[in-house]
Scaffold this active site. Structure first.
Site, PDB file in Angstrom:
ATOM      1  N   TYR A 113       0.872  -1.173   0.000  1.00 28.10           N
ATOM      2  CA  TYR A 113       0.000   0.000   0.000  1.00 28.10           C
ATOM      3  C   TYR A 113       0.910   1.225   0.000  1.00 28.10           C
ATOM      4  O   TYR A 113       1.663   1.429   0.954  1.00 28.10           O
ATOM      5  CB  TYR A 113      -0.856  -0.064   1.263  1.00 28.10           C
ATOM      6  CG  TYR A 113      -1.846   1.046   1.461  1.00 28.10           C
ATOM      7  CD1 TYR A 113      -2.755   1.385   0.462  1.00 28.10           C
ATOM      8  CD2 TYR A 113      -1.918   1.728   2.673  1.00 28.10           C
ATOM      9  CE1 TYR A 113      -3.696   2.384   0.664  1.00 28.10           C
ATOM     10  CE2 TYR A 113      -2.861   2.721   2.890  1.00 28.10           C
ATOM     11  CZ  TYR A 113      -3.730   3.052   1.884  1.00 28.10           C
ATOM     12  OH  TYR A 113      -4.673   4.037   2.096  1.00 28.10           O
TER      13      TYR A 113
ATOM     14  N   TYR B  62     -12.196  -4.126   6.903  1.00 23.08           N
ATOM     15  CA  TYR B  62     -10.861  -3.909   7.482  1.00 23.08           C
ATOM     16  C   TYR B  62     -10.910  -2.917   8.647  1.00 23.08           C
ATOM     17  O   TYR B  62     -10.476  -3.193   9.759  1.00 23.08           O
ATOM     18  CB  TYR B  62      -9.895  -3.395   6.395  1.00 23.08           C
ATOM     19  CG  TYR B  62      -8.538  -3.056   6.959  1.00 23.08           C
ATOM     20  CD1 TYR B  62      -7.568  -4.045   7.107  1.00 23.08           C
ATOM     21  CD2 TYR B  62      -8.238  -1.771   7.407  1.00 23.08           C
ATOM     22  CE1 TYR B  62      -6.340  -3.758   7.674  1.00 23.08           C
ATOM     23  CE2 TYR B  62      -7.020  -1.479   7.979  1.00 23.08           C
ATOM     24  CZ  TYR B  62      -6.070  -2.471   8.109  1.00 23.08           C
ATOM     25  OH  TYR B  62      -4.863  -2.180   8.693  1.00 23.08           O
ATOM     26  N   HIS B  63     -11.466  -1.734   8.374  1.00 23.05           N
ATOM     27  CA  HIS B  63     -11.450  -0.678   9.392  1.00 23.05           C
ATOM     28  C   HIS B  63     -12.421  -0.964  10.530  1.00 23.05           C
ATOM     29  O   HIS B  63     -12.293  -0.413  11.616  1.00 23.05           O
ATOM     30  CB  HIS B  63     -11.777   0.675   8.758  1.00 23.05           C
ATOM     31  CG  HIS B  63     -10.780   1.080   7.716  1.00 23.05           C
ATOM     32  ND1 HIS B  63     -10.940   0.746   6.391  1.00 23.05           N
ATOM     33  CD2 HIS B  63      -9.604   1.738   7.802  1.00 23.05           C
ATOM     34  CE1 HIS B  63      -9.908   1.212   5.713  1.00 23.05           C
ATOM     35  NE2 HIS B  63      -9.089   1.803   6.538  1.00 23.05           N
TER      36      HIS B  63
ATOM     37  N   LYS C 142     -10.347  16.592  17.123  1.00 25.84           N
ATOM     38  CA  LYS C 142      -9.687  15.939  15.989  1.00 25.84           C
ATOM     39  C   LYS C 142      -9.439  17.010  14.926  1.00 25.84           C
ATOM     40  O   LYS C 142     -10.277  17.229  14.047  1.00 25.84           O
ATOM     41  CB  LYS C 142     -10.588  14.836  15.402  1.00 25.84           C
ATOM     42  CG  LYS C 142     -10.780  13.617  16.276  1.00 25.84           C
ATOM     43  CD  LYS C 142      -9.632  12.640  16.220  1.00 25.84           C
ATOM     44  CE  LYS C 142      -9.353  12.130  14.847  1.00 25.84           C
ATOM     45  NZ  LYS C 142      -8.046  11.423  14.801  1.00 25.84           N
TER      46      LYS C 142
ATOM     47  N   ASP D 150      -7.777  13.864   9.566  1.00 23.53           N
ATOM     48  CA  ASP D 150      -7.590  12.490  10.044  1.00 23.53           C
ATOM     49  C   ASP D 150      -8.901  11.962  10.631  1.00 23.53           C
ATOM     50  O   ASP D 150      -9.409  12.487  11.606  1.00 23.53           O
ATOM     51  CB  ASP D 150      -6.489  12.467  11.104  1.00 23.53           C
ATOM     52  CG  ASP D 150      -6.400  11.126  11.807  1.00 23.53           C
ATOM     53  OD1 ASP D 150      -6.637  10.102  11.135  1.00 23.53           O
ATOM     54  OD2 ASP D 150      -6.107  11.106  13.013  1.00 23.53           O
TER      55      ASP D 150
ATOM     56  N   HIS E 179      -9.328   8.712  11.680  1.00 27.41           N
ATOM     57  CA  HIS E 179      -9.143   7.584  12.602  1.00 27.41           C
ATOM     58  C   HIS E 179      -9.545   8.064  13.994  1.00 27.41           C
ATOM     59  O   HIS E 179      -8.728   8.628  14.717  1.00 27.41           O
ATOM     60  CB  HIS E 179      -7.679   7.134  12.607  1.00 27.41           C
ATOM     61  CG  HIS E 179      -7.346   6.195  11.494  1.00 27.41           C
ATOM     62  ND1 HIS E 179      -7.973   4.988  11.334  1.00 27.41           N
ATOM     63  CD2 HIS E 179      -6.438   6.271  10.494  1.00 27.41           C
ATOM     64  CE1 HIS E 179      -7.468   4.361  10.278  1.00 27.41           C
ATOM     65  NE2 HIS E 179      -6.549   5.123   9.740  1.00 27.41           N
TER      66      HIS E 179
END
Length: 675
Positions: free
Chosen positions: A15, A169-170, A543, A547, A549
């Site tokens: 990746y 995945y996340h 945040k 981003d 996440h």
């Protein structure tokens, strides 16, 4: 043993993408020369969220976690001298997937490629963006329409392309259990397929072609037996859903097709050399079982918890795959788990529990309704909080983090600043200048693009109606429109969306009986609030930047709430100005900033400066995220009270430290209460 032909290995990817299109192109060509068999493109956060590099929210984010692609010129440079007709390209892109596919198609056409031969995948799963990754742009309805339009377009025009990979995945990184990962991914696939079917854009007899192009992108954690069983369960449920719900008779079209990136957020900053064996075990989960083997695998690098991997680190991960595929005998056998009663029992249990959870979501009105109600997000935040509690109590062991912590000095990390790749801060200014030049010259030779305003007006017109948006998007790509202009036009029509945070509804995950660490921190919080004149301590969790996440920020917010703080958490994607305005309006006692994308060096000092200008120097600022050692020192020198990175896994202890910083900032004596 009779000789049997070895199976063909899976597609091997790393990746990659950073800094600029030129730098990423050089990296891709080097990786292909090393034996990589597919490209996996990482885009930076402005590209993923539909902003140009000169937008206020893009500051500090340009070229950090991927490559900036602002227009057709960038896409040309990204794939220069790489024949797209012969490539298999995976693009990790969701909200702006249609736009990036349009740019890719136009570059392929310019190369003289037959677009019916293009192979690859656009991630394009918007549901998981609302739940975990946070790069959504538009509300659920319009987002699903963009996905649907892309699927119907590619099935008709680019038949070898996977227009979506449903991405669990996340979800795992956000705390999902294997059952939640299966159920939420399958419910998303059902929502997408129902939307395509109900759009009327695909004739009934062609619907099998749609199902055949749906792929999945999953996470493999270190519990590799359970993960392998999860993949078998995924395949079994997909077989059932496609046959029973959609009446797909052709077994080839019903096949569960998936690619994998093994778990990045499970990699540790402490003793990072242990990450190599974690990566190997996680890869085995998705390659050992022939009947549930991944079609494509990309592995993270051992040092991802420290910062951006270097080309050598990525090469090491590629070689791990090559050794397994070419040196071991893995590909010489039929499925080695067939007939195992242990595996069969585990798979059956995962299937039963996942179908029950899918049924619950269906009764709520499906995946989109479960996103909008906040149900899916609050379930993930709760699961993650429970897992964090198990790690902190030592019930779940992580070698080098909460057990076997003594270590010899590591030659790999003796120079921490040289153990990762850093993005030159001057890159952003160069990319912004190049964008300005593109805007000024796109109508002139050699490009001679038509004026983009016409294409954008056409895009808005189609968006306001019910037509397929792909042709209008291709028109924008050819007209030299920028990423920010394309997304901006659609924002005007569709509006934007702030996803539920899941924090307020998350249950308490850590016991607070007398004598426990949380009870002691609660006492510190209560005593400090009293010393400051009553009322509750208020803590803003912010945040800044793009981003998305949000897992760490959410876990800090939940634990601070459980420790007695009044928590202000407004979710992701805020400017430093918005964070400071909220801190002043809510009269908070501390500000915590969470950033994993590398933009901390620019955005955190900006928050400090704005607080200083407002005369709020008594509000300590705490920073957390993937922050290299030298950056942490620079932040402290700039006035940050404390910096926490992934090695600081004790959340209750972090909350205790935040109380200490509040006392220090208000000239209160330290409390003799252990945290």
């Amino acid at each position: 043993m009779t000789e049997r032909q070895k199976d063909r290995p899976w597609l091997m990817r790393t990746y990659a993408g950073h800094s600029t299109a030129e730098a990423s192109n050089e990296l891709y060509r080097r990786n292909l020369a090393k034996g990589q068999t597919g490209l996996s493109v990482a885009f930076d956060l402005p590209t993923q969220t539909g902003y140009d590099p000169d937008h206020i929210l893009a500051r500090g984010e340009v070229g950090r976690v991927g490559v900036p692609v602002s227009h057709l010129g960038d896409m040309r440079r990204l794939f220069q001298d790489i024949p797209l007709e012969q490539m298999n390209t995976s693009m990790t892109i969701n909200a702006t997937a249609m736009w990036l596919l349009a740019l890719y198609q136009v570059v392929a056409e310019e190369q003289g490629a037959d677009i019916t031969k293009l192979q690859g995948t656009t991630q394009n799963d918007i549901v998981k963006e609302y739940l975990s990754r946070g790069t959504h742009v538009f509300p659920p309805g319009p987002s699903l329409r963009l996905t649907t339009d892309m699927i119907t377009y590619t099935v008709a025009r680019i038949p070898k392309w996977n227009p979506i990979n449903i991405c669990s995945y996340h979800l795992q990184e956000a705390g999902a259990t294997p059952v939640q990962e299966i159920a939420y991914a399958m419910s998303t696939a059902i929502a997408v397929l129902d939307a395509v079917r109900d759009s009327g854009q695909v004739p009934e007899e062609k619907f099998g072609d749609v199902v055949a192009r749906i792929s999945f992108f999953v996470n493999a954690g270190v519990r590799f037996i359970e993960e392998m069983c999860k993949m078998r369960a995924f395949g079994r449920i997909w077989e059932q859903v496609t046959r029973e719900r959609y009446g797909i008779e052709n077994p080839k079209q019903r096949r569960f097709r998936y690619g994998v990136q093994v778990n990045s957020l499970g990699l540790t900053e402490a003793q990072p050399e242990n990450n190599v064996q974690r990566i190997v075990l996680e890869m085995l989960a998705v390659t050992l079982s022939k009947d549930a083997r991944a079609r494509a695998v990309q592995l993270p690098a051992w040092n991802e918890a420290l910062g951006l991997p270097r080309p050598w680190d990525q090469q090491w991960s590629l070689r791990i795959q090559q050794v397994l595929a070419h040196e071991s005998d893995l590909l010489e056998y039929e499925d080695i788990f067939a007939g195992s009663h242990v595996v069969e029992a585990k798979v059956a249990s995962l299937v039963e529990d996942s179908l029950a959870e899918m049924d619950r979501i269906e009764k709520m009105g499906g995946a989109m309704a479960a996103v909008e109600s906040g149900y899916l997000k609050s379930q993930l935040v709760s699961s993650h909080a429970e897992r964090r509690a198990r790690i902190e109590s030592g019930q779940e062991k992580i070698v080098g983090v909460n057990s076997y912590e003594s270590t010899e000095p590591s030659p790999l990390t003796s120079d921490l600043d040289a153990a990762i790749m850093t993005v030159d801060p001057a890159v952003e200014a160069r990319v912004v200048d190049a964008l300005k030049q593109w805007r000024d010259t796109r109508y002139q030779p050699p490009f001679n693009h038509p004026r983009p305003c016409k294409a954008l007006e056409r895009l808005k017109e189609v968006a306001a109606g019910t037509g397929n948006l792909m042709e209008a998007t291709l028109e924008c790509a050819r007209a030299g429109v920028t990423t920010g202009e394309w997304a901006g036009a659609l924002r005007e029509v569709f509006g934007e969306f702030r996803a539920p945070t899941g924090v307020s509804s998350a249950p308490v995950a850590v016991a607070a009986e007398e004598g426990t660490p949380l009870a002691l921190v609660r006492e510190k919080v209560a005593r400090t609030a009293e010393d400051l004149g009553g009322g509750r301590l208020r803590f803003l969790v912010g945040k800044p930047g793009l981003d998305g996440h949000s897992n760490g920020a959410e876990q800090i917010a939940v634990r601070a709430r459980d420790a007695g703080f009044e928590v202000v958490y407004q979710g992701i994607r805020l400017t430093p100005e918005q964070i400071v305005d909220a801190a002043l309006a809510e009269d908070v006692h501390a500000v915590g900033l969470s950033i994993l994308s590398g933009s901390h060096a620019e955005l955190v000092p900006d928050v400090l400066e704005r607080l200083r200008k407002a005369g709020a120097t008594d509000i300590p600022v705490i920073a957390g995220g993937i922050i290299p050692n030298s950056d942490a020192e620079a932040l402290k020198a700039a006035g940050v009270a404390a910096v926490f990175t992934p090695k600081d896994f004790g959340i209750t202890e972090i909350i205790g430290r935040i109380v200490d910083e509040i006392r220090k900032a208000n000239n209160l004596d330290p409390l003799e209460v252990p945290a």
